[in-house]
Design an enzyme around this catalytic site. Structure first.
Site, PDB file in Angstrom:
ATOM      1  N   SER A 146      -7.809  12.687   7.137  1.00 27.53           N
ATOM      2  CA  SER A 146      -6.390  12.548   6.795  1.00 27.53           C
ATOM      3  C   SER A 146      -5.660  13.739   7.386  1.00 27.53           C
ATOM      4  CB  SER A 146      -6.218  12.558   5.272  1.00 27.53           C
ATOM      5  OG  SER A 146      -4.847  12.726   4.935  1.00 27.53           O
ATOM      6  N   TYR A 159      -8.369  16.789  -2.523  1.00 28.92           N
ATOM      7  CA  TYR A 159      -8.311  15.754  -1.484  1.00 28.92           C
ATOM      8  C   TYR A 159      -8.191  16.403  -0.101  1.00 28.92           C
ATOM      9  CZ  TYR A 159      -6.583  11.671   1.113  1.00 28.92           C
ATOM     10  OH  TYR A 159      -6.424  10.670   2.031  1.00 28.92           O
TER      11      TYR A 159
HETATM   12  N1  LIG Z   1      -3.135   5.029   2.949  1.00 25.64           N
HETATM   13  C1  LIG Z   1      -2.809   6.193   3.480  1.00 25.64           C
HETATM   14  O1  LIG Z   1      -1.610   6.511   3.647  1.00 25.64           O
HETATM   15  C2  LIG Z   1      -3.880   7.142   3.932  1.00 25.64           C
HETATM   16  C3  LIG Z   1      -3.498   8.317   4.608  1.00 25.64           C
HETATM   17  C4  LIG Z   1      -4.483   9.193   5.047  1.00 25.64           C
HETATM   18  C5  LIG Z   1      -5.814   8.905   4.802  1.00 25.64           C
HETATM   19  N2  LIG Z   1      -6.173   7.776   4.124  1.00 25.64           N
HETATM   20  C6  LIG Z   1      -7.604   7.531   3.910  1.00 25.64           C
HETATM   21  O2  LIG Z   1      -7.915   6.207   4.326  1.00 25.64           O
HETATM   22  C7  LIG Z   1      -9.068   5.739   3.603  1.00 25.64           C
HETATM   23  C8  LIG Z   1      -8.765   4.376   3.014  1.00 25.64           C
HETATM   24  O3  LIG Z   1      -7.684   4.486   2.143  1.00 25.64           O
HETATM   25  P1  LIG Z   1      -6.727   3.258   1.726  1.00 25.64           P
HETATM   26  O4  LIG Z   1      -5.344   3.700   1.915  1.00 25.64           O
HETATM   27  O5  LIG Z   1      -7.216   2.015   2.374  1.00 25.64           O
HETATM   28  O6  LIG Z   1      -7.003   3.249   0.148  1.00 25.64           O
HETATM   29  P2  LIG Z   1      -7.612   2.114  -0.790  1.00 25.64           P
HETATM   30  O7  LIG Z   1      -7.567   2.636  -2.180  1.00 25.64           O
HETATM   31  O8  LIG Z   1      -6.953   0.817  -0.491  1.00 25.64           O
HETATM   32  O9  LIG Z   1      -9.136   2.052  -0.295  1.00 25.64           O
HETATM   33  C9  LIG Z   1     -10.143   2.926  -0.733  1.00 25.64           C
HETATM   34  C10 LIG Z   1     -11.350   2.093  -1.114  1.00 25.64           C
HETATM   35  O10 LIG Z   1     -12.431   2.967  -1.465  1.00 25.64           O
HETATM   36  C11 LIG Z   1     -13.099   2.382  -2.572  1.00 25.64           C
HETATM   37  N3  LIG Z   1     -13.829   3.397  -3.343  1.00 25.64           N
HETATM   38  C12 LIG Z   1     -13.290   4.329  -4.182  1.00 25.64           C
HETATM   39  N4  LIG Z   1     -14.268   5.032  -4.763  1.00 25.64           N
HETATM   40  C13 LIG Z   1     -15.447   4.545  -4.282  1.00 25.64           C
HETATM   41  C14 LIG Z   1     -16.811   4.866  -4.522  1.00 25.64           C
HETATM   42  N5  LIG Z   1     -17.171   5.814  -5.406  1.00 25.64           N
HETATM   43  N6  LIG Z   1     -17.773   4.173  -3.855  1.00 25.64           N
HETATM   44  C15 LIG Z   1     -17.421   3.191  -2.991  1.00 25.64           C
HETATM   45  N7  LIG Z   1     -16.155   2.838  -2.737  1.00 25.64           N
HETATM   46  C16 LIG Z   1     -15.171   3.504  -3.368  1.00 25.64           C
HETATM   47  C17 LIG Z   1     -11.983   1.750  -3.407  1.00 25.64           C
HETATM   48  O11 LIG Z   1     -12.488   0.768  -4.297  1.00 25.64           O
HETATM   49  C18 LIG Z   1     -11.059   1.196  -2.321  1.00 25.64           C
HETATM   50  O12 LIG Z   1     -11.362  -0.164  -2.006  1.00 25.64           O
HETATM   51  C19 LIG Z   1      -9.378   6.829   2.563  1.00 25.64           C
HETATM   52  O13 LIG Z   1     -10.411   7.642   3.066  1.00 25.64           O
HETATM   53  C20 LIG Z   1      -8.068   7.606   2.458  1.00 25.64           C
HETATM   54  O14 LIG Z   1      -8.272   8.918   2.055  1.00 25.64           O
HETATM   55  C21 LIG Z   1      -5.230   6.890   3.690  1.00 25.64           C
END
Ligand SMILES: NC(=O)c1ccc[n+]([C@@H]2O[C@H](COP(=O)([O-])OP(=O)(O)OC[C@H]3O[C@@H](n4cnc5c(N)ncnc54)[C@H](O)[C@@H]3O)[C@@H](O)[C@H]2O)c1
Length: 268
Positions: A146, A159
């Site tokens: 991120s 985070y």
């Molecule tokens: N959405 C954003 O703006 C953004 C920005 C920067 C980074 N990210 C990163 O992108 C990635 C995906 O995020 P997203 O936005 O799709 O969020 P999201 O919450 O939709 O997806 C995260 C997924 O991880 C799963 N998860 C959580 N804990 C878990 C565990 N212990 N074991 C297995 N699975 C688990 C959740 O059930 C969920 O389906 C993450 O690594 C997040 O940090 C997202």
């Protein structure tokens, strides 16, 4: 780019979520078979179902080494090999997020849980996936980091620290397994237009938008396009890199947004 991932087998962790499910769709559309792995089996199934026999929903908890190993073994026994690992699951529990604050006030168990899911979880994925990749002649690992891992912010110290460490761990994996034909890169999204962002505090979206250079926010499909490229042999000379995908959110001078306002007023 149909067929770029033909014959390849991938795991997408957090595959039931916004970005993970977009990556799984994109990989299947390019010919891969994909294990969609998530702590919530229902979410994994919902993402896998429209993809038919090319996708497999697998439940696992990134906190549990035995469960990570079992998830990798289930994938290999179902699809026969393993070429791609997209480590993408992160602690996104909305009841815990507000507790990830600063060094003084963060409950230490929240720090531990975030570091363990986000960072240790990715290490575990690599630990169990790499031997299968080596057996198959090589592979590509893509870790979702991120922009929070490369600059400070007012909240979310755990985070941000977990994401910064992921960027460094990526370079170690690339260095230690490069000669085994395993590449490892990280992608660092800035703010991505997901349902969660849409529902966030009114006004927050506009503040963030002032600081990106593109007219609109990126979407999970934009992240998926980059991950699919890094998974494919088209990126065979790229390894150990962290690629920010954030509308240029971190590449400009800090006064950019203020200067835009200043100039707009001056020209009015
Ligand atoms: N959405 C954003 O703006 C953004 C920005 C920067 C980074 N990210 C990163 O992108 C990635 C995906 O995020 P997203 O936005 O799709 O969020 P999201 O919450 O939709 O997806 C995260 C997924 O991880 C799963 N998860 C959580 N804990 C878990 C565990 N212990 N074991 C297995 N699975 C688990 C959740 O059930 C969920 O389906 C993450 O690594 C997040 O940090 C997202």
């Amino acid at each position: 780019m149909m067929g770029r991932l033909q014959g390849k087998v991938a795991i997408v962790t957090g595959g039931g979520g916004g970005i993970g499910s977009a990556v799984a769709r994109r990989m299947v559309s390019e010919g891969a078979k994909v294990a969609i792995a998530d702590v919530f089996l229902d979410a994994a199934k919902a993402a896998a179902e429209p993809l038919g026999v090319s996708a497999l929903a697998v439940q696992f908890d990134a906190l549990d080494p035995t469960a990570v190993e079992a998830m990798v073994e289930t994938t290999v026994s179902h699809f026969g090999r393993l070429d791609i690992l997209h480590n993408n699951a992160a602690m996104t529990d909305p009841s815990k997020h507000p507790l990830d604050t600063d060094a003084v006030t963060i409950p230490i168990e929240i720090w531990d849980e975030i570091i363990d899911i986000n960072l240790r979880g990715y290490l575990l994925g690599c630990k169990y996936a790499i031997p299968h990749m080596v057996k198959g002649g090589g592979g590509s690992i893509i870790n979702t980091a991120s922009n929070s891992g490369t600059a400070g912010d007012l909240a979310r110290i755990a985070y941000g620290a977990s994401k910064g460490a992921i960027i460094t761990m990526t370079k170690y994996i690339a260095t230690q397994h490069g000669k085994q034909n395993i590449r490892c890169n990280s992608v660092a999204p800035g703010v991505v237009l997901t349902e969660a962002l849409d529902k966030t505090v009114p006004g927050l979206k506009d503040i963030i938008k002032r600081h990106i250079l593109t007219p609109e926010f990126g979407t999970p499909d934009d992240i998926a396009a980059l991950v699919a490229f890094l998974a494919s042999d088209e990126s065979r000379y790229i390894t150990g890199e962290n690629i920010s995908i954030s509308g240029g959110g971190l590449i400009h001078q800090p006064h950019y947004a203020d200067l835009m306002d200043f100039m707009a007023k001056a020209l009015a």
